[in-house]
Scaffold this motif. Structure first.
Motif, PDB file in Angstrom:
ATOM      1  N   SER A 167      30.884 -16.771  24.004  1.00 32.18           N
ATOM      2  CA  SER A 167      29.871 -15.482  23.896  1.00 32.18           C
ATOM      3  C   SER A 167      29.215 -15.109  22.803  1.00 32.18           C
ATOM      4  O   SER A 167      28.429 -14.232  22.587  1.00 32.18           O
ATOM      5  CB  SER A 167      30.650 -14.340  24.328  1.00 32.18           C
ATOM      6  OG  SER A 167      31.627 -13.684  23.278  1.00 32.18           O
ATOM      7  N   PHE A 168      29.213 -15.965  21.758  1.00 35.09           N
ATOM      8  CA  PHE A 168      28.514 -15.941  20.556  1.00 35.09           C
ATOM      9  C   PHE A 168      27.039 -16.428  20.537  1.00 35.09           C
ATOM     10  O   PHE A 168      26.756 -17.553  20.944  1.00 35.09           O
ATOM     11  CB  PHE A 168      29.253 -16.669  19.363  1.00 35.09           C
ATOM     12  CG  PHE A 168      28.654 -16.720  17.832  1.00 35.09           C
ATOM     13  CD1 PHE A 168      28.416 -15.403  17.347  1.00 35.09           C
ATOM     14  CD2 PHE A 168      28.366 -17.819  17.333  1.00 35.09           C
ATOM     15  CE1 PHE A 168      27.991 -15.434  16.070  1.00 35.09           C
ATOM     16  CE2 PHE A 168      27.985 -17.831  15.958  1.00 35.09           C
ATOM     17  CZ  PHE A 168      27.637 -16.438  15.593  1.00 35.09           C
ATOM     18  N   PRO A 169      26.289 -15.667  20.356  1.00 37.40           N
ATOM     19  CA  PRO A 169      24.707 -16.228  20.282  1.00 37.40           C
ATOM     20  C   PRO A 169      24.218 -17.181  19.319  1.00 37.40           C
ATOM     21  O   PRO A 169      23.435 -17.901  19.691  1.00 37.40           O
ATOM     22  CB  PRO A 169      23.973 -14.829  20.149  1.00 37.40           C
ATOM     23  CG  PRO A 169      24.798 -13.599  20.278  1.00 37.40           C
ATOM     24  CD  PRO A 169      26.231 -14.339  19.770  1.00 37.40           C
ATOM     25  N   ALA A 170      24.887 -17.209  18.041  1.00 36.74           N
ATOM     26  CA  ALA A 170      24.477 -18.512  17.247  1.00 36.74           C
ATOM     27  C   ALA A 170      23.100 -18.385  16.970  1.00 36.74           C
ATOM     28  O   ALA A 170      22.405 -19.355  17.302  1.00 36.74           O
ATOM     29  CB  ALA A 170      25.146 -19.505  17.539  1.00 36.74           C
ATOM     30  N   LEU A 171      22.370 -17.398  16.494  1.00 38.08           N
ATOM     31  CA  LEU A 171      21.015 -17.484  16.095  1.00 38.08           C
ATOM     32  C   LEU A 171      20.706 -17.954  14.586  1.00 38.08           C
ATOM     33  O   LEU A 171      19.462 -17.939  14.289  1.00 38.08           O
ATOM     34  CB  LEU A 171      20.404 -15.862  16.175  1.00 38.08           C
ATOM     35  CG  LEU A 171      20.517 -15.340  17.712  1.00 38.08           C
ATOM     36  CD1 LEU A 171      20.205 -13.689  17.731  1.00 38.08           C
ATOM     37  CD2 LEU A 171      20.020 -16.080  18.699  1.00 38.08           C
ATOM     38  N   SER A 172      21.748 -17.754  13.780  1.00 39.56           N
ATOM     39  CA  SER A 172      21.375 -18.296  12.277  1.00 39.56           C
ATOM     40  C   SER A 172      21.039 -19.674  12.324  1.00 39.56           C
ATOM     41  O   SER A 172      21.687 -20.456  13.146  1.00 39.56           O
ATOM     42  CB  SER A 172      22.474 -17.885  11.437  1.00 39.56           C
ATOM     43  OG  SER A 172      22.640 -16.386  11.515  1.00 39.56           O
TER      44      SER A 172
END
Length: 313
Positions: A167-172
């Motif tokens: 569920s982690f978007p991981a945008l970095s």
């Protein structure tokens, strides 16, 4: 319908790597010894040395992520790997593999979604004073902005549940990913904890990829961006208040002069003050609207998180 949980959940050790030829072989062997049941994955991020070959010879499954930056590697690992428990660790041999079983056991037994390996160190070369200060400052900023936080938000040693990872978007893109992981847990109010883990110096011949000032600035900028995204009413209210004070400061002498003489001799300043005050109201209204949008987005994220099972069934 009731499912029986596997008493030994599948563990994946995830190691993002960039030019860690000197250390990676020892890291893989240490985690093989500490967690013999775990699958160990090394993701090579365009290394110019023999990182991939050394990791493969040590017995790790080696994969490649071409987009440069730790955040890009973490995003790829979380998308690719299927497991019940994920242990994320840097490939520089500074983290204590022997703490891995305790982190995994704590996560599983107490049903946490994230366990952070809080670094304890005695060697100055292991954790430079500039990095200690920067970590303390950033940890304090996150605590002020998001409430309850951790004592080491920049630790690269963490255990995760499956539902956190999926569920982690991981945008970095880069080293800001540790901050993003922390804020994701705080925003969704996940059950999390910290465990003290020894932190050592890099082996001779191994160099850090972190730049104290450049990466510190990037992480601070990410915190402010996250604050704008997650607390828009507070963020834009502060800007609105600053603009309103500026407008009032410009208008005060004009109003006093008008009360004394009945004249408004400085029309440009009066117009500027009015424009700034209108802008202040627009900022406040934008914050109110975005707060509603953010609330809906957080509800969707929370529902997605709850739809994920803790284990692969």
């Amino acid at each position: 319908m009731h499912h029986t949980l596997d008493p030994t959940p599948r563990v994946a050790v995830l190691i993002p790597c960039y030019n860690e030829e000197v250390a990676i072989g020892q890291v893989v062997k240490d985690f093989q010894a500490a967690l013999p049941q775990a699958a160990i994955y090394v993701y090579d991020n365009n290394s110019s040395d023999r990182t991939a070959e050394v990791a493969r010879e040590a017995g790790a499954a080696v994969r490649v992520e071409r987009r440069q930056g730790k955040g890009n590697v973490v995003r790829r690992m979380f998308a690719d790997i299927e497991a019940d428990v994920y242990l994320l660790v840097d490939g520089d041999a500074t983290y204590d593999a022997a703490s891995g079983p305790k982190m995994v056991h704590t996560l599983v037994a107490e049903r946490f979604d994230m366990v952070v390996g809080c670094r304890t160190h005695t060697q100055t070369e292991a954790y430079r004073p500039g990095h200690v200060f920067g970590n303390a400052m950033l940890t304090g900023v996150v605590a002020k902005l998001f409430g309850r936080s951790f004592t080491d938000i920049l630790s690269g040693y963490r255990a995760f549940s499956r539902r956190f990872v999926k569920s982690f978007p991981a945008l970095s893109k880069g080293f800001e990913t540790e901050t993003e992981l922390t804020v994701h847990a705080l925003e969704l109010r996940m059950p999390v904890t910290e465990i003290d883990t020894p932190y050592g110096a890099r082996p001779d011949g191994s160099a850090s990829k972190l730049s104290t000032y450049r990466d510190g600035w990037r992480i601070l900028r990410l915190i402010l961006q996250l604050y704008r995204h997650e607390r828009p009413l507070a963020y834009f209210s502060v800007l609105a208040a600053l603009l309103a004070l500026l407008s009032a400061g410009l208008a005060t002498p004009i109003i006093l002069e008008y009360l004394e003489t009945g004249l408004v001799p400085r029309f440009p300043t009066a117009i500027l003050s009015t424009g700034i005050m209108i802008l202040a109201f627009l900022f406040f209204i934008a914050g109110v609207i975005l707060e509603t949008v953010t609330r809906g987005r957080q509800e969707i994220k929370r529902l997605l998180y709850l739809q994920m099972s803790r284990w692969e069934l």
